[in-house]
Design a protein around this motif. Structure first.
Motif, PDB file in Angstrom:
ATOM      1  N   LEU A  43       0.825  -1.214   0.000  1.00 10.84           N
ATOM      2  CA  LEU A  43       0.000   0.000   0.000  1.00 10.84           C
ATOM      3  C   LEU A  43       0.855   1.258   0.000  1.00 10.84           C
ATOM      4  O   LEU A  43       0.563   2.234  -0.701  1.00 10.84           O
ATOM      5  CB  LEU A  43      -0.877   0.023   1.263  1.00 10.84           C
ATOM      6  CG  LEU A  43      -2.240  -0.629   1.179  1.00 10.84           C
ATOM      7  CD1 LEU A  43      -3.027  -0.340   2.457  1.00 10.84           C
ATOM      8  CD2 LEU A  43      -3.018  -0.102  -0.027  1.00 10.84           C
ATOM      9  N   ALA A  44       1.927   1.224   0.804  1.00 13.24           N
ATOM     10  CA  ALA A  44       2.778   2.409   0.916  1.00 13.24           C
ATOM     11  C   ALA A  44       3.454   2.736  -0.411  1.00 13.24           C
ATOM     12  O   ALA A  44       3.589   3.916  -0.781  1.00 13.24           O
ATOM     13  CB  ALA A  44       3.835   2.183   2.000  1.00 13.24           C
ATOM     14  N   GLN A  45       3.864   1.704  -1.141  1.00  9.33           N
ATOM     15  CA  GLN A  45       4.520   1.963  -2.422  1.00  9.33           C
ATOM     16  C   GLN A  45       3.546   2.586  -3.418  1.00  9.33           C
ATOM     17  O   GLN A  45       3.880   3.533  -4.126  1.00  9.33           O
ATOM     18  CB  GLN A  45       5.108   0.663  -2.988  1.00  9.33           C
ATOM     19  CG  GLN A  45       6.284   0.117  -2.197  1.00  9.33           C
ATOM     20  CD  GLN A  45       7.460   1.094  -2.121  1.00  9.33           C
ATOM     21  OE1 GLN A  45       7.755   1.786  -3.087  1.00  9.33           O
ATOM     22  NE2 GLN A  45       8.107   1.145  -0.974  1.00  9.33           N
ATOM     23  N   ALA A  46       2.330   2.029  -3.470  1.00  7.96           N
ATOM     24  CA  ALA A  46       1.335   2.586  -4.395  1.00  7.96           C
ATOM     25  C   ALA A  46       1.004   4.028  -4.007  1.00  7.96           C
ATOM     26  O   ALA A  46       0.867   4.916  -4.858  1.00  7.96           O
ATOM     27  CB  ALA A  46       0.076   1.724  -4.377  1.00  7.96           C
ATOM     28  N   GLN A  47       0.926   4.253  -2.691  1.00  7.40           N
ATOM     29  CA  GLN A  47       0.632   5.604  -2.198  1.00  7.40           C
ATOM     30  C   GLN A  47       1.773   6.570  -2.548  1.00  7.40           C
ATOM     31  O   GLN A  47       1.559   7.665  -3.055  1.00  7.40           O
ATOM     32  CB  GLN A  47       0.439   5.526  -0.679  1.00  7.40           C
ATOM     33  CG  GLN A  47       0.066   6.822  -0.013  1.00  7.40           C
ATOM     34  CD  GLN A  47       0.115   6.685   1.511  1.00  7.40           C
ATOM     35  OE1 GLN A  47       0.841   5.842   2.059  1.00  7.40           O
ATOM     36  NE2 GLN A  47      -0.655   7.501   2.191  1.00  7.40           N
ATOM     37  N   ALA A  48       3.002   6.128  -2.276  1.00  2.00           N
ATOM     38  CA  ALA A  48       4.157   6.995  -2.532  1.00  2.00           C
ATOM     39  C   ALA A  48       4.279   7.328  -4.013  1.00  2.00           C
ATOM     40  O   ALA A  48       4.589   8.468  -4.385  1.00  2.00           O
ATOM     41  CB  ALA A  48       5.436   6.313  -2.035  1.00  2.00           C
ATOM     42  N   LEU A  49       4.031   6.327  -4.858  1.00  2.00           N
ATOM     43  CA  LEU A  49       4.115   6.589  -6.300  1.00  2.00           C
ATOM     44  C   LEU A  49       3.139   7.699  -6.683  1.00  2.00           C
ATOM     45  O   LEU A  49       3.451   8.566  -7.494  1.00  2.00           O
ATOM     46  CB  LEU A  49       3.782   5.313  -7.091  1.00  2.00           C
ATOM     47  CG  LEU A  49       4.874   4.240  -7.139  1.00  2.00           C
ATOM     48  CD1 LEU A  49       4.297   2.904  -7.618  1.00  2.00           C
ATOM     49  CD2 LEU A  49       6.028   4.655  -8.046  1.00  2.00           C
ATOM     50  N   MET A  50       1.960   7.655  -6.079  1.00  2.79           N
ATOM     51  CA  MET A  50       0.947   8.630  -6.455  1.00  2.79           C
ATOM     52  C   MET A  50       1.162   9.999  -5.791  1.00  2.79           C
ATOM     53  O   MET A  50       1.171  11.023  -6.471  1.00  2.79           O
ATOM     54  CB  MET A  50      -0.446   8.136  -6.084  1.00  2.79           C
ATOM     55  CG  MET A  50      -1.498   9.177  -6.390  1.00  2.79           C
ATOM     56  SD  MET A  50      -3.152   8.618  -6.074  1.00  2.79           S
ATOM     57  CE  MET A  50      -3.240   8.694  -4.317  1.00  2.79           C
ATOM     58  N   VAL A  51       1.346   9.985  -4.466  1.00  2.00           N
ATOM     59  CA  VAL A  51       1.329  11.300  -3.795  1.00  2.00           C
ATOM     60  C   VAL A  51       2.653  12.037  -3.941  1.00  2.00           C
ATOM     61  O   VAL A  51       2.699  13.261  -3.965  1.00  2.00           O
ATOM     62  CB  VAL A  51       0.945  11.197  -2.300  1.00  2.00           C
ATOM     63  CG1 VAL A  51      -0.449  10.645  -2.144  1.00  2.00           C
ATOM     64  CG2 VAL A  51       1.947  10.370  -1.520  1.00  2.00           C
ATOM     65  N   GLY A  52       3.759  11.274  -4.036  1.00  2.00           N
ATOM     66  CA  GLY A  52       5.050  11.939  -4.132  1.00  2.00           C
ATOM     67  C   GLY A  52       5.356  12.731  -2.874  1.00  2.00           C
ATOM     68  O   GLY A  52       4.674  12.601  -1.842  1.00  2.00           O
ATOM     69  N   LYS A  53       6.356  13.570  -2.956  1.00  5.72           N
ATOM     70  CA  LYS A  53       6.733  14.359  -1.771  1.00  5.72           C
ATOM     71  C   LYS A  53       7.640  15.499  -2.203  1.00  5.72           C
ATOM     72  O   LYS A  53       8.663  15.283  -2.852  1.00  5.72           O
ATOM     73  CB  LYS A  53       7.480  13.443  -0.796  1.00  5.72           C
ATOM     74  CG  LYS A  53       7.976  14.103   0.459  1.00  5.72           C
ATOM     75  CD  LYS A  53       8.401  13.018   1.457  1.00  5.72           C
ATOM     76  CE  LYS A  53       9.026  13.597   2.703  1.00  5.72           C
ATOM     77  NZ  LYS A  53      10.472  13.701   2.600  1.00  5.72           N
ATOM     78  N   ALA A  54       7.216  16.695  -1.839  1.00  5.59           N
ATOM     79  CA  ALA A  54       8.102  17.838  -2.056  1.00  5.59           C
ATOM     80  C   ALA A  54       8.950  17.965  -0.805  1.00  5.59           C
ATOM     81  O   ALA A  54       8.427  18.006   0.305  1.00  5.59           O
ATOM     82  CB  ALA A  54       7.282  19.092  -2.279  1.00  5.59           C
ATOM     83  N   ASP A  55      10.257  17.984  -0.978  1.00  9.22           N
ATOM     84  CA  ASP A  55      11.127  18.016   0.210  1.00  9.22           C
ATOM     85  C   ASP A  55      12.121  19.150   0.068  1.00  9.22           C
ATOM     86  O   ASP A  55      11.751  20.260  -0.268  1.00  9.22           O
ATOM     87  CB  ASP A  55      11.821  16.652   0.337  1.00  9.22           C
ATOM     88  CG  ASP A  55      12.344  16.391   1.735  1.00  9.22           C
ATOM     89  OD1 ASP A  55      13.015  17.279   2.266  1.00  9.22           O
ATOM     90  OD2 ASP A  55      12.066  15.318   2.288  1.00  9.22           O
ATOM     91  N   ALA A  56      13.382  18.798   0.202  1.00 11.95           N
ATOM     92  CA  ALA A  56      14.394  19.844   0.183  1.00 11.95           C
ATOM     93  C   ALA A  56      14.699  20.307  -1.237  1.00 11.95           C
ATOM     94  O   ALA A  56      15.581  21.126  -1.458  1.00 11.95           O
ATOM     95  CB  ALA A  56      15.664  19.308   0.840  1.00 11.95           C
ATOM     96  N   GLY A  57      13.951  19.758  -2.178  1.00 14.19           N
ATOM     97  CA  GLY A  57      14.251  20.095  -3.571  1.00 14.19           C
ATOM     98  C   GLY A  57      15.263  19.114  -4.117  1.00 14.19           C
ATOM     99  O   GLY A  57      15.959  18.423  -3.385  1.00 14.19           O
ATOM    100  N   GLY A  58      15.330  19.019  -5.426  1.00 12.98           N
ATOM    101  CA  GLY A  58      16.343  18.173  -6.064  1.00 12.98           C
ATOM    102  C   GLY A  58      16.218  16.718  -5.692  1.00 12.98           C
ATOM    103  O   GLY A  58      15.151  16.115  -5.831  1.00 12.98           O
ATOM    104  N   GLN A  59      17.297  16.161  -5.141  1.00 16.25           N
ATOM    105  CA  GLN A  59      17.362  14.707  -4.985  1.00 16.25           C
ATOM    106  C   GLN A  59      16.336  14.126  -4.030  1.00 16.25           C
ATOM    107  O   GLN A  59      16.033  12.939  -4.093  1.00 16.25           O
ATOM    108  CB  GLN A  59      18.767  14.310  -4.524  1.00 16.25           C
ATOM    109  CG  GLN A  59      19.749  14.380  -5.675  1.00 16.25           C
ATOM    110  CD  GLN A  59      21.120  14.826  -5.239  1.00 16.25           C
ATOM    111  OE1 GLN A  59      21.298  15.268  -4.106  1.00 16.25           O
ATOM    112  NE2 GLN A  59      22.068  14.731  -6.146  1.00 16.25           N
TER     113      GLN A  59
END
Ligand code: F6P
Length: 522
Positions: free
Chosen positions: A413-429
């Motif tokens: 579930l977490a992988q499917a969620q992560a693929l979809m929602v993504g994450k804005a973080d420190a930028g770049g990598q």
């Protein structure tokens, strides 16, 4: 029947317009935010398989246009032609009737001679499977076959491990590489081994080479009773008899190799899980056949999945699909699907031999879920290409180790969620772009019936995309050239004749012959 190729339909142009207008920029996060009912709208229960398609780059309008494309291409008429037994495999002049292998007999008299023959063979094969299971002197069963005569049975035997008799060790030898057969034989004794020689044509060079070596090993080890220790699964009974095998379970030219695990080719599955289990396996597939034949288009899961594949391949331009089974018993699932889809739809011309100006089968690849996470999921989350992922998960575990299954499912579930929602973080990598699509197939339990349904779902979904593309999904001419050239090169490895060869092949031939110091090449 006349089929209209997808790129000649009005719906194709309309889908192009829609892709330009909103398809390319479609954002899953916005789609969920603006439609609280999206999960319910894009998920469905099909026989034994719950499918959540909501994390895909579609909306109701796009799905409706894809359904219109299916109508204009005559996909459902083509489906009906298959179930009617028309010779839809035109390049080989054959019907495509693997569905018949899992059709029950009617209540009353059976008027279909093919169905009668299917059941006569099935009964005989399952009777034999039970006899093998009851024979305590046979401890090891070796299936020798390749492609469809290996991948399906091997995948299913592994998948149904929890249902298999512990009294038999099942082995699968496919590769002509002698290391594979030699290392298997090294663990066996002739008098306790049963060889199943599985080959639709009974002429495939890998299988015949392995079968001959197995027979030599058996005889050299003092084995004499070929009738007891060798059994052939083939549609070429005469060739099996010539080989010296009397016990043969046959099938028909209307069963394609990659669709043959329901036939006598499924004998290893029946030995592993027993006659009753095999009948449940067939029943699960039959339930999916009925669904494909009768469910309304908007709720027809194989149709929806096949159309989604077209949307991704031809409009988004996605060149691959990653298969992520979150169940270790399904570890051969990706390999099985590779043959099913890529051998069926890896074609660059239509059924009339005319070149296609668009992409067909994507590359399928994958691994058991959490193993993949620690290998290539980096690329799935942050790579330059978007790759749709197809998760498969099973709600009920078949073990009682505390904590494991919840953790496994949490990862899926977490992988499917992560693929979809993504994450804005420190930028770049550290940023995850998200908006990466996935489908989630969920089984209540991994059982013979649910596995049968899951496989039939995939067979029909491949039918749908192939049908839209206007190709013949049931031939495989692309494997022939390499086979012919291998025969020629095998002779040249013996003779050293390099005449007429390109410089690279000739140079490598010389090196291989030069290295032949007792390696058995000559
Ligand atoms: O790879 C080509 C192919 O013809 C497959 O379609 C088939 O499953 C495999 O070879 C094995 O063929 P057979 O069962 O005839 O040995």
């Amino acid at each position: 029947m006349t089929r209209t190729r997808c790129d000649r339909t009005p719906a194709w142009g309309a889908l192009r317009d829609t892709f330009g207008a909103r398809g390319a920029a479609f954002d899953l996060r916005q789609a969920f935010a603006s439609d609280p009912a999206r999960f319910d709208a894009f998920s469905q229960q099909a026989p034994h398989v719950f499918a959540d398609l909501s994390k895909n780059l579609i909306d109701a309008g796009i799905e409706a246009q894809l359904q219109q494309l299916a109508r204009e291409c005559g996909v459902l008429e083509h489906r009906d032609a298959m179930f009617r037994g028309d010779a839809i495999n035109a390049s080989e002049g054959r019907a495509v009737k693997h569905f018949l292998l899992r059709s029950p007999l009617p209540e009353g008299p059976c008027a279909d001679p093919d169905l009668q023959a299917v059941h006569a063979t099935l009964d005989a094969m399952l009777h034999y499977a039970e006899a093998v299971r009851a024979d305590s002197a046979i401890t090891d069963v070796v299936n020798i076959g390749i492609g469809g005569s290996d991948l399906g049975p091997q995948m299913a035997v592994l998948a149904l491990d929890a249902y298999a008799t512990p009294a038999k060790r099942m082995h699968f030898v496919s590769n002509v590489d002698g290391h594979e057969l030699a290392s298997t034989l090294a663990r066996l004794r002739p008098h306790s081994t049963l060889f199943l020689i599985a080959s639709k044509t009974f002429s495939t060079i890998e299988t015949m080479t392995n079968a001959r070596s197995a027979k030599r090993w058996f005889e050299a080890g003092g084995g004499t009773d070929i009738a007891r220790h060798f059994c052939a699964l083939t549609s070429n009974v005469a060739a099996a008899t010539d080989f010296g095998i009397d016990r043969t379970f046959g099938f028909w030219d209307w069963v394609g190799g990659r669709y043959s695990l329901w036939s006598a080719i499924g004998l290893p599955i029946a030995v592993a899980i027993g006659a009753q289990g095999f009948r449940e396996f067939l029943a699960g597939a039959h339930a999916m056949d009925r669904h494909f034949q009768s469910a309304a288009p908007a709720a027809n899961l194989p149709l929806r999945l096949g159309l989604l594949d077209v949307w991704y391949r031809n409009f988004h331009g996605f060149g691959s699909r990653s298969i992520a089974p979150y169940h270790s018993a399904l570890r051969r699932w990706p390999a099985y699907l590779q043959q099913l889809e890529m051998e069926s739809n890896g074609k660059r011309v239509d059924a009339q031999g005319q070149a296609l100006g668009f992409g067909t089968a994507p590359v399928l690849w994958g691994e058991s879920g959490t193993n993949g996470q620690h290998a290539y999921f980096q690329m799935l989350h942050q790579g330059s290409d978007r790759v749709p992922v197809e998760f498969v998960a099973v709600r009920q575990p078949r073990h009682d180790l505390p904590g494991h299954h919840a953790l496994l499912l949490a990862n899926a579930l977490a992988q499917a969620q992560a693929l979809m929602v993504g994450k804005a973080d420190a930028g770049g990598q550290r940023d995850f772009p998200g908006n990466r699509p996935s489908s989630f197939l969920l089984l209540e339990a991994l059982s013979p019936a649910s596995l049968g349904a899951l496989i039939a779902l995939q067979e029909h979904r491949v039918f749908v995309s192939g049908s839209v593309w206007g190709i013949n999904s049931f031939d495989q001419w692309g494997v022939e050239l390499g086979k012919v050239l291998a025969g020629d090169i095998a002779q040249r490895l013996r003779s050293g004749d390099r005449s007429g060869l390109d410089a690279s092949t000739a140079g490598l031939l010389d090196r291989l012959r030069g290295a032949d110091r007792g390696l058995g090449l000559a």
